[in-house]
Scaffold this motif. Structure first.
Motif, PDB file in Angstrom:
ATOM      1  N   ALA A  75      66.628  13.299  61.769  1.00 23.23           N
ATOM      2  CA  ALA A  75      67.612  14.177  61.088  1.00 23.23           C
ATOM      3  C   ALA A  75      67.885  13.681  59.622  1.00 23.23           C
ATOM      4  N   SER A  76      66.749  12.958  59.117  1.00 20.08           N
ATOM      5  CA  SER A  76      66.555  12.414  57.817  1.00 20.08           C
ATOM      6  C   SER A  76      65.843  13.573  56.982  1.00 20.08           C
ATOM      7  N   ILE A 116      72.480  10.796  67.015  1.00 19.39           N
ATOM      8  CA  ILE A 116      72.312  10.557  65.203  1.00 19.39           C
ATOM      9  C   ILE A 116      73.217   9.475  64.810  1.00 19.39           C
ATOM     10  N   LYS A 117      74.630   9.633  65.311  1.00 21.75           N
ATOM     11  CA  LYS A 117      75.383   8.674  64.885  1.00 21.75           C
ATOM     12  C   LYS A 117      75.228   7.338  65.508  1.00 21.75           C
ATOM     13  N   GLY A 132      70.723   6.446  64.663  1.00 21.37           N
ATOM     14  CA  GLY A 132      70.229   6.692  63.302  1.00 21.37           C
ATOM     15  C   GLY A 132      69.638   7.891  62.986  1.00 21.37           C
ATOM     16  N   SER A 133      68.784   7.970  62.177  1.00 26.09           N
ATOM     17  CA  SER A 133      68.241   9.456  61.664  1.00 26.09           C
ATOM     18  C   SER A 133      66.992   9.594  62.399  1.00 26.09           C
TER      19      SER A 133
END
Length: 256
Positions: A80-81, A60-61, A64-65
């Motif tokens: 992850a959003s 994720i880092k 992105g999401s």
């Protein structure tokens, strides 16, 4: 001769597959670099903590999401959003679970988390009355009281460890079990001995003597599951349904 021919056919098929619209759409998403045929599966051949950290934090880092991962030739998309998850989780039609959820059945049984669409809809209709706003609001006092006790336990643990690292798993499990017992099981509070026994039964490594990636590299037999994706998941490292689902504490909770 036959081996060379098969290898050539396989290479041609893989090249054509990589150029298919399906693969190109998936690869339009960011994600970790892949290996031919293997995808990202080797990156998940790690110890349990690392296995959880990679998809939940590292990728994720880095990407992105929303990102994609390939398990051999099977893609998975990580989201992850909250904004992207909301239309999926609130949908009444997107309830089918992927085959990857099958690896959770030994741990969760045939619960709503892994249920097939028809079974999910039937059981969800039965449970809906229990999730009305008025009923949920009545749980707020229990949430508040148990959260204060949880915070106090954190403070005591931090103080006893002089500000060093602490194991949050038992503390959070105690809090969760107290809330569940008070809100859904008639207000019964478990004793410290009961909680300790249940936590021990929940711990997959202690129950299953699960091998780490080091054990696998030393030749640990791949006999738990024929699916390599399931094999790499922590729930399949030697864990049997008999062990996971026969906890006497589970029975006691149900009958209390």
């Amino acid at each position: 001769m036959i081996g060379s021919l098969l290898a050539s056919l396989l290479a041609v098929y893989y090249f054509a597959w990589c150029r298919s619209r399906f693969v190109r759409l998936i690869d339009a998403l960011p994600g970790p670099k892949t290996l031919p045929f293997l995808g990202n599966i080797l990156e998940l051949n790690v110890v349990h903590d690392e296995l959880l950290r990679k998809p939940s934090f590292d990728w994720i880092k880095q990407h992105g999401s929303i990102y994609r991962v390939w398990f051999t030739v099977r893609p998975m998309v990580g989201i992850a959003s909250p904004e992207l998850l909301e239309p999926i989780l609130s949908s009444h039609t997107l309830v089918a679970k992927g085959n990857e959820y099958d690896c959770l059945i030994p741990l969760l049984g045939k619960s709503l988390n892994v249920a097939k669409p028809e079974e999910w809809k039937k059981n969800r209709r039965l449970l809906n009355p229990a999730f009305k706003g008025q009923i949920l609001n009545s749980f707020m006092d229990a949430f508040h009281d148990k959260s204060l006790l949880c915070a106090k336990e954190f403070e005591e643990a931090i103080e006893s460890n002089s500000g060093g690292e602490i194991n949050v798993f038992p503390i959070m499990t105690h809090c969760t079990m107290d809330i569940i017992c008070e809100t859904t099981m008639g207000g019964k509070t478990l004793t410290g001995e009961d909680k300790a026994g249940y936590i021990k039964n929940m711990h997959a490594e202690q129950l299953c003597n699960c091998p780490t990636s080091t054990d696998i590299s030393k030749g640990y037999p791949m006999e738990v599951s024929p699916d390599p994706v399931v094999y790499l998941s922590w729930t399949s490292y030697g864990c049997s349904q008999d062990i996971l689902m026969s906890s006497p504490m589970d029975v006691k909770l149900v009958h209390s």
